[in-house]
Design a protein around this motif. Structure first.
Motif, PDB file in Angstrom:
ATOM      1  N   MET A 149      30.886  80.604  49.749  1.00 52.16           N
ATOM      2  CA  MET A 149      31.859  79.810  48.989  1.00 52.16           C
ATOM      3  C   MET A 149      33.147  79.629  49.811  1.00 52.16           C
ATOM      4  SD  MET A 149      33.902  80.799  45.527  1.00 52.16           S
ATOM      5  CE  MET A 149      32.634  80.547  44.306  1.00 52.16           C
ATOM      6  N   PRO A 150      33.646  78.387  49.838  1.00 56.27           N
ATOM      7  CA  PRO A 150      34.871  78.189  50.620  1.00 56.27           C
ATOM      8  C   PRO A 150      36.007  79.022  50.047  1.00 56.27           C
ATOM      9  CG  PRO A 150      34.139  76.138  49.530  1.00 56.27           C
ATOM     10  CD  PRO A 150      33.239  77.219  49.078  1.00 56.27           C
ATOM     11  N   SER A 151      36.899  79.414  50.891  1.00 51.36           N
ATOM     12  CA  SER A 151      37.992  80.234  50.374  1.00 51.36           C
ATOM     13  C   SER A 151      39.311  79.504  50.581  1.00 51.36           C
ATOM     14  CB  SER A 151      38.010  81.576  51.084  1.00 51.36           C
ATOM     15  OG  SER A 151      38.734  81.442  52.268  1.00 51.36           O
ATOM     16  N   LEU A 152      40.363  80.068  49.998  1.00 50.73           N
ATOM     17  CA  LEU A 152      41.678  79.429  50.089  1.00 50.73           C
ATOM     18  C   LEU A 152      42.127  79.220  51.527  1.00 50.73           C
ATOM     19  CD1 LEU A 152      44.186  80.870  47.501  1.00 50.73           C
ATOM     20  CD2 LEU A 152      42.975  78.696  47.510  1.00 50.73           C
ATOM     21  N   SER A 153      41.559  80.021  52.426  1.00 53.82           N
ATOM     22  CA  SER A 153      42.027  79.939  53.808  1.00 53.82           C
ATOM     23  C   SER A 153      41.712  78.574  54.415  1.00 53.82           C
ATOM     24  CB  SER A 153      41.452  81.072  54.646  1.00 53.82           C
ATOM     25  OG  SER A 153      40.127  81.250  54.299  1.00 53.82           O
ATOM     26  N   GLU A 154      40.812  77.800  53.742  1.00 51.97           N
ATOM     27  CA  GLU A 154      40.536  76.445  54.243  1.00 51.97           C
ATOM     28  C   GLU A 154      41.680  75.483  53.956  1.00 51.97           C
ATOM     29  OE1 GLU A 154      36.883  74.998  52.718  1.00 51.97           O
ATOM     30  OE2 GLU A 154      35.735  76.512  53.791  1.00 51.97           O
ATOM     31  N   ALA A 155      42.507  75.878  52.974  1.00 52.75           N
ATOM     32  CA  ALA A 155      43.528  74.950  52.476  1.00 52.75           C
ATOM     33  C   ALA A 155      44.474  74.458  53.558  1.00 52.75           C
ATOM     34  CB  ALA A 155      44.319  75.603  51.348  1.00 52.75           C
ATOM     35  N   TYR A 156      44.845  75.340  54.462  1.00 53.63           N
ATOM     36  CA  TYR A 156      45.904  74.972  55.398  1.00 53.63           C
ATOM     37  C   TYR A 156      45.398  74.481  56.752  1.00 53.63           C
ATOM     38  CZ  TYR A 156      48.508  77.421  51.843  1.00 53.63           C
ATOM     39  OH  TYR A 156      49.036  77.801  50.635  1.00 53.63           O
ATOM     40  N   ARG A 157      44.055  74.454  56.898  1.00 59.35           N
ATOM     41  CA  ARG A 157      43.550  74.053  58.209  1.00 59.35           C
ATOM     42  C   ARG A 157      43.990  72.641  58.566  1.00 59.35           C
ATOM     43  NH1 ARG A 157      38.003  76.854  57.794  1.00 59.35           N
ATOM     44  NH2 ARG A 157      38.882  78.929  57.770  1.00 59.35           N
ATOM     45  N   ALA A 158      43.919  71.746  57.577  1.00 61.11           N
ATOM     46  CA  ALA A 158      44.318  70.357  57.851  1.00 61.11           C
ATOM     47  C   ALA A 158      45.841  70.199  57.870  1.00 61.11           C
ATOM     48  CB  ALA A 158      43.713  69.442  56.798  1.00 61.11           C
ATOM     49  N   HIS A 159      46.550  71.180  57.277  1.00 61.05           N
ATOM     50  CA  HIS A 159      48.019  71.078  57.198  1.00 61.05           C
ATOM     51  C   HIS A 159      48.671  72.386  57.630  1.00 61.05           C
ATOM     52  CE1 HIS A 159      47.432  67.380  55.029  1.00 61.05           C
ATOM     53  NE2 HIS A 159      46.619  68.013  54.208  1.00 61.05           N
ATOM     54  N   PRO A 160      48.498  72.768  58.887  1.00 59.17           N
ATOM     55  CA  PRO A 160      49.126  74.019  59.327  1.00 59.17           C
ATOM     56  C   PRO A 160      50.647  73.943  59.190  1.00 59.17           C
ATOM     57  CG  PRO A 160      48.176  72.818  61.195  1.00 59.17           C
ATOM     58  CD  PRO A 160      47.788  72.074  59.968  1.00 59.17           C
ATOM     59  N   VAL A 161      51.256  75.082  58.868  1.00 57.73           N
ATOM     60  CA  VAL A 161      52.709  75.113  58.676  1.00 57.73           C
ATOM     61  C   VAL A 161      53.317  75.902  59.831  1.00 57.73           C
ATOM     62  CG1 VAL A 161      54.555  75.776  57.095  1.00 57.73           C
ATOM     63  CG2 VAL A 161      52.340  75.073  56.176  1.00 57.73           C
ATOM     64  N   HIS A 162      54.078  75.208  60.664  1.00 57.45           N
ATOM     65  CA  HIS A 162      54.654  75.861  61.848  1.00 57.45           C
ATOM     66  C   HIS A 162      56.073  76.322  61.545  1.00 57.45           C
ATOM     67  CE1 HIS A 162      51.287  74.897  64.472  1.00 57.45           C
ATOM     68  NE2 HIS A 162      51.208  73.799  63.751  1.00 57.45           N
ATOM     69  N   ILE A 163      56.266  77.622  61.519  1.00 59.93           N
ATOM     70  CA  ILE A 163      57.591  78.179  61.232  1.00 59.93           C
ATOM     71  C   ILE A 163      57.857  79.254  62.278  1.00 59.93           C
ATOM     72  CG2 ILE A 163      58.944  79.520  59.539  1.00 59.93           C
ATOM     73  CD1 ILE A 163      57.035  78.411  57.377  1.00 59.93           C
ATOM     74  N   ASN A 164      59.090  79.315  62.733  1.00 58.93           N
ATOM     75  CA  ASN A 164      59.447  80.415  63.624  1.00 58.93           C
ATOM     76  C   ASN A 164      59.803  81.627  62.757  1.00 58.93           C
ATOM     77  OD1 ASN A 164      60.375  82.177  65.493  1.00 58.93           O
ATOM     78  ND2 ASN A 164      62.143  80.935  66.131  1.00 58.93           N
ATOM     79  N   HIS A 165      58.894  82.593  62.716  1.00 57.56           N
ATOM     80  CA  HIS A 165      59.084  83.719  61.800  1.00 57.56           C
ATOM     81  C   HIS A 165      60.068  84.764  62.315  1.00 57.56           C
ATOM     82  CE1 HIS A 165      56.095  82.378  58.945  1.00 57.56           C
ATOM     83  NE2 HIS A 165      55.317  82.081  59.959  1.00 57.56           N
ATOM     84  N   LYS A 166      60.490  84.612  63.570  1.00 56.52           N
ATOM     85  CA  LYS A 166      61.468  85.570  64.109  1.00 56.52           C
ATOM     86  C   LYS A 166      62.825  85.228  63.527  1.00 56.52           C
ATOM     87  CE  LYS A 166      59.365  86.945  68.379  1.00 56.52           C
ATOM     88  NZ  LYS A 166      59.026  86.332  69.632  1.00 56.52           N
ATOM     89  N   HIS A 167      63.465  86.201  62.942  1.00 60.51           N
ATOM     90  CA  HIS A 167      64.787  85.942  62.370  1.00 60.51           C
ATOM     91  C   HIS A 167      65.718  87.057  62.819  1.00 60.51           C
ATOM     92  CE1 HIS A 167      63.987  89.151  59.513  1.00 60.51           C
ATOM     93  NE2 HIS A 167      62.805  88.626  59.325  1.00 60.51           N
TER      94      HIS A 167
END
Ligand SMILES: C=C1C[C@]23C[C@@]1(O)CC[C@H]2[C@@]12CCC[C@@](C)(C(=O)O1)[C@H]2[C@@H]3C(=O)O
Ligand SMILES: O=C(O)CCC(=O)C(=O)O
Ligand SMILES: [Fe+2]
Length: 375
Positions: free
Chosen positions: A1-19
């Motif tokens: 069964m597909p899982s939620l992790s498929e949701a972002y493959r087409a729309h990856p979110v690029h954030i610089n997590h270093k703060h």
């Protein structure tokens, strides 16, 4: 069964997590400076004086025989309520808060070992919605979807097991509460467990999907100009939030502005999410909420984000549509909706809307992004 992790493959979110190290900053950097935060905020003081009126988020005792009716009224008018007598042991609420506190107290380089990847669901990082705002939020988060084992091993190579056990126990316990709340919310709409179908057959709640979101809002040198978590709705059926004893969460209510949700010892906040908004054909609006920060105490919260199995189509329920009530939304899976949200953020709900609202107004969520100005 597909899982939620498929949701972002087409729309990856690029954030610089270093703060920067939040705790070492004496001044709020320009990149974290927001304006007009306190517009239309109803303070805790007002709420204390007026608990019986409609200016405070409803508190519902789950042992009340009228709970379903009360929940229905709260969902319709607020899109959020608090529950007490929910049966979750206080010790478990303390334990999960402790996991969050311990995790966020780790050194930055350790936390960055468990970073969330641009196309992933789980891991450490800044809020996913950061990419939609020109200013940064004064918070850190850790999302758990499925087993936290791999990430926890990286965070705590020696004693990851005890943290995993708590998360597992919290997940199992919250799942039962979420199902109970879901059935009460459906019941309040005249929908029975038997009426509720997933892909044409009886809904199997054991297959429901959920993510756990641990949040930390560090002490802030200039809280009046900082934003902990920007205004958003959750994409879920419902979200159960444990917010400890420090306030910060606010919900928006039409005609009232931003209303603080006061922490209630042992109480849990329940938000109506976008998928329930769709299921209820717009009768129960998903609630717009945000988090403010404070000068003296670090705040932690834990959100249990509950939805259907990721590939089950959700649409307005047949009992709520008819000749005079057309379906307002098309069907959508949670996976697809998360992808849409990753692309359109607060316009996601309107993007799956079929008919224009009767009063000619946009969805409540349409106006959200502009409700706080930054600069
Ligand atoms: C299942 C999910 C809902 C969520 C995105 C996520 O993949 C995991 C984190 C969730 C969260 C928590 C903070 C606010 C929010 C909008 C976000 O950016 O991440 C929600 C997402 C959501 O409900 O849409
Ligand atoms: O920290 C809070 O009170 C709210 C967190 C929240 O909205 C979320 O995790 O989706
Ligand atoms: Fe939220």
């Amino acid at each position: 069964m597909p899982s939620l992790s498929e949701a972002y493959r087409a729309h990856p979110v690029h954030i610089n997590h270093k703060h920067p190290d939040f705790n070492s900053l004496q001044e709020l950097p320009e990149s974290y400076t927001w304006t007009n935060l306190d517009d239309h905020t109803i303070s805790n003081n007002n709420i204390m004086k007026d608990t019986s009126s409609n200016s405070s988020v409803p508190i519902i005792d789950l042992s009340d025989p009228n709970a379903s009716k009360l929940i229905g009224h709260a969902c319709k008018t607020w899109g959020v309520y608090q529950v007490v007598n929910h049966g979750i042991p206080l010790s478990l609420l303390d334990d999960i808060q402790w996991v969050g506190q311990t995790l966020f107290s780790l050194p930055s380089n350790q936390k960055l070992k468990a970073i969330r990847s641009p196309d992933g669901v789980s891991g450490y990082g800044l809020a996913r919605i950061s990419s939609f705002f020109p200013k940064l939020m004064w918070s850190e988060g850790f999302t758990i979807f499925g087993s936290p084992l791999d990430h926890f091993r990286q965070l705590w190579p020696q004693d990851y097991a005890k943290y995993c056990d708590i998360v597992l126990q919290y997940d199992e316990t919250m799942k039962k509460l979420a199902e109970k709340l879901m059935l009460l919310m459906l019941d309040s709409l005249g929908i029975t467990k038997e009426d509720f179908k997933w892909a044409g057959s009886k809904a199997q709640f054991e297959k429901a999907c959920a993510a756990l979101q641990l949040n930390s809002y560090p002490i802030c040198p200039d809280p009046d100009r900082a934003m902990g978590l920007a205004p958003h709705t959750d994409s879920t059926f419902l979200t159960i939030l444990s917010q400890s004893d420090i306030s910060g969460l606010q919900v928006q209510r039409e005609g009232f502005g931003w209303v603080t949700v006061p922490p209630l010892q042992g109480g849990l906040v329940v938000n109506v999410g976008d998928l329930f908004h769709i299921l209820s054909n717009g009768l129960y609006p998903s609630v717009l909420h945000r988090v403010l920060v404070n000068r003296t105490r670090q705040r932690f919260s834990v959100a249990y984000l509950y939805g259907p199995p990721s590939n089950v189509e959700i649409c307005p329920h047949a009992k709520l549509v008819g000749p005079t009530q057309p379906p307002l939304y098309r069907s959508v899976t949670w996976n697809e909706y998360l992808g849409t949200k990753a692309k359109h953020f607060n316009k996601a709900l309107s993007s799956v809307r079929l008919c224009a609202p009767i009063n000619g107004l946009f969805d409540v969520n349409d106006s959200n992004k502009s409700s706080v100005q930054v600069g």
